[in-house]
Design a protein around this motif. Structure first.
Motif: not given
Length: 274
Positions: A9, A93-97
Motif C-alpha cells: 500500500d 487469502p490472495e487479497e490479504w497478501q
C-alpha cells in the motif's frame, strides 16, 4: 494490537521509497493509523472547537476520540517483517497478501510480542511552520500551499437534483479556473485575489452547521473521514452515514436538502461578477 503500513500500500512495492522517492521506507511509521479520526480530528479535548490557550476542555474520559480504545501502537513494515515471517498456520487469502517477500499466514505460533504502552494526556503547545518562497518571475504573486488543513440499505433518497447542481458547480469551477489562468497570464494580482476569495468562500458554502450524523464537529458535506475508514475519504459523508450507518431516511432527506442548498450557494459564489 500492532498496526503497520504494508509496502503493498505504501512502500517499495509502489515505487522508490524516501529519500529516493515518495513512498514509505522500511523504518517509516504512520502514527495516524491508530487515531480514531472518524470520530474527531485534532485535539481530543476540544471537539468542534479550536485548541487555543484558555479553551474549554473536556476530560479525556469524555473525549469521543479516546473512547473504546485498546492498547495499540504503530510499527514500521521493517519491524513487522520478522513477526509476520515467523507466523505459522494456514496461508491467508490472495487479497490479504501484502508486499513483503514471503507468504503471509494466519498463525498461531512462531511469534510472541510483549507490548508495554505508557500513555499520558498532556496539553502541549504546537507551532505552525510558515515558509515563504518568492517566485523567480512574479514574486509579487502568492500561491498558498498547505498540509493537514485541520482543518465520506433498502431506502431511497432522490439525489438527482444534487447531481445536476454538482454539474453546475463543476462548470462554474472550470470557468473560474479559466479566469484565474487569464489573470495570472496578465499579472493581474487584484483579479487573482478576488478569485481566491471566491474559492475560500466556496469552501465555507460547502460546510453545514448541523455537522455530520453523530459527529457535529465535522462539517464538510462533500468529503470527510468515513466512520469506519480511518484516513480514507467518504464522499457525501452525511448522506452515507444517515443511509448506511443510521438507516434513517428522514435524516438522510434533511441532509440532502442541506447539501443541495450548499451546492447551489457554492455555484453562485463561483459565478462571474456582474
Amino acid at each position: 494490537m500492532l498496526i503497520y503500513s504494508d509496502p503493498a500500500d505504501d512502500g517499495f512495492a509502489r515505487g522508490p521509497v524516501y529519500p529516493d522517492g515518495p513512498w514509505r521506507a522500511a523504518d517509516g511509521i504512520q502514527r495516524g493509523s491508530v487515531a480514531q479520526i472518524q470520530l474527531k480530528a485534532g485535539d481530543p479535548q476540544t471537539p468542534g472547537r479550536p485548541s487555543v490557550k484558555g479553551a474549554r476542555r473536556i476530560p479525556p474520559s469524555q473525549a469521543p476520540m479516546l473512547k473504546g480504545l485498546v492498547p495499540t501502537t504503530p510499527i514500521s513494515y521493517g519491524a513487522a517483517e520478522p513477526l509476520l515471517r515467523a507466523l505459522n498456520g494456514d496461508q491467508v487469502p490472495e487479497e490479504w497478501q501484502g508486499g513483503l517477500p514471503f507468504a503471509y499466514r494466519f498463525g498461531p505460533g512462531g511469534t510472541k510480542v510483549h507490548l508495554d504502552l505508557k500513555n499520558t494526556f498532556q496539553v502541549r503547545p504546537l507551532w505552525d511552520v510558515t515558509v515563504r518562497i518568492p517566485g523567480s518571475e512574479h514574486p509579487e504573486q502568492e500561491v498558498i500551499l498547505g498540509a493537514h488543513h485541520d482543518a465520506w440499505t433498502s431506502v431511497v433518497v432522490d439525489v438527482s437534483r444534487d447531481i445536476e447542481q454538482a454539474k453546475a458547480w463543476q462548470r462554474a469551477a472550470e470557468a473560474l479556473q479559466a479566469r484565474a489562468d487569464a489573470a495570472l497570464r496578465k499579472g493581474d494580482t487584484a483579479a487573482f485575489r478576488r478569485l481566491n476569495d471566491k474559492i475560500m468562500q466556496t469552501e465555507r458554502d460547502l460546510l453545514t452547521g448541523a455537522g455530520l450524523p453523530g459527529r457535529p464537529w465535522y462539517r464538510p458535506q462533500v468529503y470527510a473521514p468515513g466512520i469506519d475508514t480511518g484516513y480514507a475519504t467518504q464522499r457525501l459523508p452525511a448522506l452515507n452515514d444517515a443511509l448506511f450507518v443510521d438507516r434513517n431516511v428522514r435524516s438522510a432527506k434533511a441532509y440532502e436538502a442541506r447539501l443541495f442548498g450548499s451546492l447551489r450557494a457554492a455555484t453562485r459564489t463561483l459565478a462571474p461578477e456582474e
